[in-house]
Design a protein around this motif. Structure first.
Motif, PDB file in Angstrom:
ATOM      1  N   ILE A 104       3.958   9.665  -9.987  1.00  9.76           N
ATOM      2  CA  ILE A 104       3.097   9.844 -11.464  1.00  9.76           C
ATOM      3  C   ILE A 104       2.452  11.258 -11.279  1.00  9.76           C
ATOM      4  CG2 ILE A 104       1.551   9.255 -12.781  1.00  9.76           C
ATOM      5  CD1 ILE A 104       2.203   6.293 -11.751  1.00  9.76           C
ATOM      6  N   ASP A 105       1.906  11.671 -10.398  1.00  6.46           N
ATOM      7  CA  ASP A 105       1.488  13.149 -10.253  1.00  6.46           C
ATOM      8  C   ASP A 105       2.298  14.187 -10.361  1.00  6.46           C
ATOM      9  OD1 ASP A 105      -1.230  11.986  -9.872  1.00  6.46           O
ATOM     10  OD2 ASP A 105      -1.243  12.103  -7.744  1.00  6.46           O
ATOM     11  N   LEU A 106       3.490  13.859  -9.823  1.00  3.77           N
ATOM     12  CA  LEU A 106       4.546  14.927  -9.746  1.00  3.77           C
ATOM     13  C   LEU A 106       5.257  14.959 -10.959  1.00  3.77           C
ATOM     14  CD1 LEU A 106       6.248  14.561  -6.190  1.00  3.77           C
ATOM     15  CD2 LEU A 106       5.016  16.502  -6.996  1.00  3.77           C
ATOM     16  N   GLY A 107       5.539  13.963 -11.572  1.00  3.03           N
ATOM     17  CA  GLY A 107       6.263  13.553 -13.053  1.00  3.03           C
ATOM     18  C   GLY A 107       7.682  13.333 -12.486  1.00  3.03           C
ATOM     19  N   GLU A 108       8.097  13.162 -11.420  1.00  2.00           N
ATOM     20  CA  GLU A 108       9.338  13.092 -10.931  1.00  2.00           C
ATOM     21  C   GLU A 108       9.563  12.192  -9.656  1.00  2.00           C
ATOM     22  OE1 GLU A 108      10.341  16.710  -8.182  1.00  2.00           O
ATOM     23  OE2 GLU A 108      10.464  16.981 -10.321  1.00  2.00           O
ATOM     24  N   VAL A 109      10.596  11.669  -9.419  1.00  6.04           N
ATOM     25  CA  VAL A 109      10.883  10.778  -8.219  1.00  6.04           C
ATOM     26  C   VAL A 109      10.851  11.730  -6.865  1.00  6.04           C
ATOM     27  CG1 VAL A 109      12.347   8.994  -7.273  1.00  6.04           C
ATOM     28  CG2 VAL A 109      12.099   8.880  -9.735  1.00  6.04           C
ATOM     29  N   PRO A 110       9.861  11.184  -6.171  1.00  2.00           N
ATOM     30  CA  PRO A 110      10.082  12.123  -4.693  1.00  2.00           C
ATOM     31  C   PRO A 110      11.065  11.195  -3.823  1.00  2.00           C
ATOM     32  CG  PRO A 110       8.021  10.693  -4.709  1.00  2.00           C
ATOM     33  CD  PRO A 110       8.674  10.937  -6.189  1.00  2.00           C
ATOM     34  N   PRO A 111      11.695  11.579  -2.830  1.00  2.00           N
ATOM     35  CA  PRO A 111      12.609  10.885  -1.998  1.00  2.00           C
ATOM     36  C   PRO A 111      11.836   9.847  -1.454  1.00  2.00           C
ATOM     37  CG  PRO A 111      12.688  13.217  -1.370  1.00  2.00           C
ATOM     38  CD  PRO A 111      11.663  13.151  -2.460  1.00  2.00           C
ATOM     39  N   ARG A 112      10.706   9.777  -1.257  1.00  2.00           N
ATOM     40  CA  ARG A 112      10.023   8.537  -0.524  1.00  2.00           C
ATOM     41  C   ARG A 112      10.169   7.444  -1.494  1.00  2.00           C
ATOM     42  NH1 ARG A 112       4.234  10.056   1.295  1.00  2.00           N
ATOM     43  NH2 ARG A 112       4.209   7.911   0.886  1.00  2.00           N
ATOM     44  N   LEU A 113      10.282   7.539  -2.808  1.00  2.00           N
ATOM     45  CA  LEU A 113       9.841   6.446  -3.896  1.00  2.00           C
ATOM     46  C   LEU A 113      11.072   5.519  -3.575  1.00  2.00           C
ATOM     47  CD1 LEU A 113       8.205   4.983  -5.740  1.00  2.00           C
ATOM     48  CD2 LEU A 113       9.132   6.266  -7.675  1.00  2.00           C
ATOM     49  N   LEU A 139       0.804  -1.385   0.158  1.00  5.14           N
ATOM     50  CA  LEU A 139      -0.064  -0.197   0.058  1.00  5.14           C
ATOM     51  C   LEU A 139       0.712   1.136  -0.302  1.00  5.14           C
ATOM     52  CD1 LEU A 139      -2.773  -1.139   2.366  1.00  5.14           C
ATOM     53  CD2 LEU A 139      -3.071  -0.675  -0.090  1.00  5.14           C
ATOM     54  N   GLU A 140       1.739   1.280   0.881  1.00  7.89           N
ATOM     55  CA  GLU A 140       2.784   2.405   0.879  1.00  7.89           C
ATOM     56  C   GLU A 140       3.408   2.646  -0.643  1.00  7.89           C
ATOM     57  OE1 GLU A 140       6.981   4.024   3.200  1.00  7.89           O
ATOM     58  OE2 GLU A 140       6.477   1.734   3.114  1.00  7.89           O
ATOM     59  N   TYR A 141       3.863   1.623  -1.092  1.00  9.13           N
ATOM     60  CA  TYR A 141       4.666   1.725  -2.396  1.00  9.13           C
ATOM     61  C   TYR A 141       3.662   2.262  -3.693  1.00  9.13           C
ATOM     62  CZ  TYR A 141       7.329   0.418  -6.634  1.00  9.13           C
ATOM     63  OH  TYR A 141       7.799   0.269  -7.752  1.00  9.13           O
ATOM     64  N   VAL A 142       2.380   1.584  -3.562  1.00 10.33           N
ATOM     65  CA  VAL A 142       1.547   2.167  -4.506  1.00 10.33           C
ATOM     66  C   VAL A 142       1.222   3.496  -4.246  1.00 10.33           C
ATOM     67  CG1 VAL A 142      -0.928   1.885  -5.396  1.00 10.33           C
ATOM     68  CG2 VAL A 142       0.724  -0.048  -5.236  1.00 10.33           C
ATOM     69  N   GLU A 143       1.028   3.927  -2.926  1.00 13.04           N
ATOM     70  CA  GLU A 143       0.871   5.425  -2.541  1.00 13.04           C
ATOM     71  C   GLU A 143       1.867   6.159  -3.221  1.00 13.04           C
ATOM     72  OE1 GLU A 143       1.003   8.046   1.255  1.00 13.04           O
ATOM     73  OE2 GLU A 143      -0.320   6.091   1.540  1.00 13.04           O
ATOM     74  N   VAL A 144       2.951   5.808  -2.751  1.00 12.52           N
ATOM     75  CA  VAL A 144       4.187   6.671  -3.262  1.00 12.52           C
ATOM     76  C   VAL A 144       4.210   6.834  -4.794  1.00 12.52           C
ATOM     77  CG1 VAL A 144       6.849   7.312  -2.994  1.00 12.52           C
ATOM     78  CG2 VAL A 144       5.298   6.341  -1.367  1.00 12.52           C
ATOM     79  N   PRO A 176       0.148  -8.174  -9.435  1.00 10.69           N
ATOM     80  CA  PRO A 176      -0.224  -7.344 -10.629  1.00 10.69           C
ATOM     81  C   PRO A 176      -0.337  -6.179  -9.825  1.00 10.69           C
ATOM     82  CG  PRO A 176      -1.748  -9.407 -10.421  1.00 10.69           C
ATOM     83  CD  PRO A 176      -0.625  -9.283  -8.954  1.00 10.69           C
ATOM     84  N   VAL A 177      -0.955  -5.821  -8.843  1.00 11.85           N
ATOM     85  CA  VAL A 177      -0.996  -4.329  -8.364  1.00 11.85           C
ATOM     86  C   VAL A 177       0.271  -3.669  -8.318  1.00 11.85           C
ATOM     87  CG1 VAL A 177      -1.609  -2.688  -6.597  1.00 11.85           C
ATOM     88  CG2 VAL A 177      -3.048  -4.790  -7.060  1.00 11.85           C
ATOM     89  N   LEU A 178       1.600  -4.487  -8.052  1.00 10.90           N
ATOM     90  CA  LEU A 178       2.861  -3.661  -7.802  1.00 10.90           C
ATOM     91  C   LEU A 178       3.106  -3.510  -9.402  1.00 10.90           C
ATOM     92  CD1 LEU A 178       4.103  -5.926  -4.922  1.00 10.90           C
ATOM     93  CD2 LEU A 178       3.123  -3.540  -5.023  1.00 10.90           C
ATOM     94  N   ASP A 179       2.984  -4.551 -10.357  1.00 11.15           N
ATOM     95  CA  ASP A 179       3.094  -4.388 -11.705  1.00 11.15           C
ATOM     96  C   ASP A 179       2.600  -2.994 -12.142  1.00 11.15           C
ATOM     97  OD1 ASP A 179       4.604  -6.474 -11.808  1.00 11.15           O
ATOM     98  OD2 ASP A 179       3.363  -7.610 -12.689  1.00 11.15           O
ATOM     99  N   ALA A 180       1.206  -2.857 -11.667  1.00  8.23           N
ATOM    100  CA  ALA A 180       0.777  -1.787 -12.355  1.00  8.23           C
ATOM    101  C   ALA A 180       1.499  -0.456 -11.712  1.00  8.23           C
ATOM    102  CB  ALA A 180      -0.861  -1.438 -11.968  1.00  8.23           C
ATOM    103  N   ALA A 181       1.727  -0.445 -10.429  1.00  4.40           N
ATOM    104  CA  ALA A 181       2.549   0.902 -10.094  1.00  4.40           C
ATOM    105  C   ALA A 181       3.633   1.115 -10.594  1.00  4.40           C
ATOM    106  CB  ALA A 181       2.659   0.484  -8.448  1.00  4.40           C
ATOM    107  N   ARG A 182       4.440   0.002 -11.138  1.00  7.21           N
ATOM    108  CA  ARG A 182       6.019   0.041 -11.600  1.00  7.21           C
ATOM    109  C   ARG A 182       5.708   0.634 -13.105  1.00  7.21           C
ATOM    110  NH1 ARG A 182       7.750  -5.594 -11.787  1.00  7.21           N
ATOM    111  NH2 ARG A 182       9.501  -4.702 -12.971  1.00  7.21           N
ATOM    112  N   VAL A 183       4.434   0.212 -13.704  1.00  3.04           N
ATOM    113  CA  VAL A 183       4.423   0.900 -15.141  1.00  3.04           C
ATOM    114  C   VAL A 183       4.762   2.161 -15.347  1.00  3.04           C
ATOM    115  CG1 VAL A 183       2.818   1.458 -16.821  1.00  3.04           C
ATOM    116  CG2 VAL A 183       3.002  -0.922 -16.116  1.00  3.04           C
ATOM    117  N   GLY A 184       4.064   3.044 -14.148  1.00  3.46           N
ATOM    118  CA  GLY A 184       4.299   4.346 -14.018  1.00  3.46           C
ATOM    119  C   GLY A 184       5.521   4.807 -13.586  1.00  3.46           C
ATOM    120  N   THR A 185       6.401   4.293 -12.967  1.00  4.02           N
ATOM    121  CA  THR A 185       7.405   4.660 -12.063  1.00  4.02           C
ATOM    122  C   THR A 185       9.030   4.181 -12.549  1.00  4.02           C
ATOM    123  OG1 THR A 185       7.256   3.021 -10.338  1.00  4.02           O
ATOM    124  CG2 THR A 185       5.991   5.408 -10.067  1.00  4.02           C
TER     125      THR A 185
END
Length: 147
Positions: free
Chosen positions: A28-37, A18-23, A64-73
């Motif tokens: 994705i919203d920022l368009g850059e890697v926040p330090p938390r990622l 859940l933390e990983y998906v949130e970050v 699959p959820v983690l794969d989906a999160a990884r697509v964007g980051t």
């Protein structure tokens, strides 16, 4: 998917997922890697290493959820770490994987005496429909001047 499988995903796996998906959403919203990622990804990999030999197969259907999160980051993380481009996970692969997982879950948890194939087919269709409607609702058209 994490909500559907909430009871089947043990702690601390669920919390780090859940933390990983949130970050990832934040990145994705920022368009850059926040330090938390990178920190969230490291925690995820730590837990995954304890859970299974395959770091992306964490618990039942969290993958699959983690794969989906990884697509964007994944590309942003590689660039931020000074790495070359990585092979991206195709969005269509993740969409189909999530559809299949949702179908399987509903077939397994459907009412007794129902045709599990029809239940799974209906659930896959509803997941695909939701995915398309969600994209239309949240993503601007790349062919439109209107924002």
């Amino acid at each position: 998917m994490l909500d559907i499988e909430r009871d089947g995903i043990a702690e601390p796996v669920r919390a780090v997922c859940l933390e990983y998906v949130e970050v990832c959403h934040e990145a994705i919203d920022l368009g850059e890697v926040p330090p938390r990622l990178p920190e969230a990804r490291d925690r995820l990999l730590e837990v995954a290493a304890q859970w299974d030999t395959n770091r992306y197969v964490l618990a039942r259907r969290a993958g699959p959820v983690l794969d989906a999160a990884r697509v964007g980051t994944e590309q942003m993380l590689a660039k931020a770490n000074g790495q070359g481009p990585t092979t991206p996970i195709p969005c269509l692969y993740v969409a189909r994987q999530l559809q299949a997982e949702v179908g399987q879950w509903y077939a397994e948890h459907g009412q007794e005496g129902t045709d599990k194939r029809l239940v799974a087919r209906h659930a896959r269709w509803e997941e695909a429909r939701w995915q398309v409607l969600h994209i239309r609702r949240t993503e601007p058209s790349p062919h439109s001047d209107a924002g």
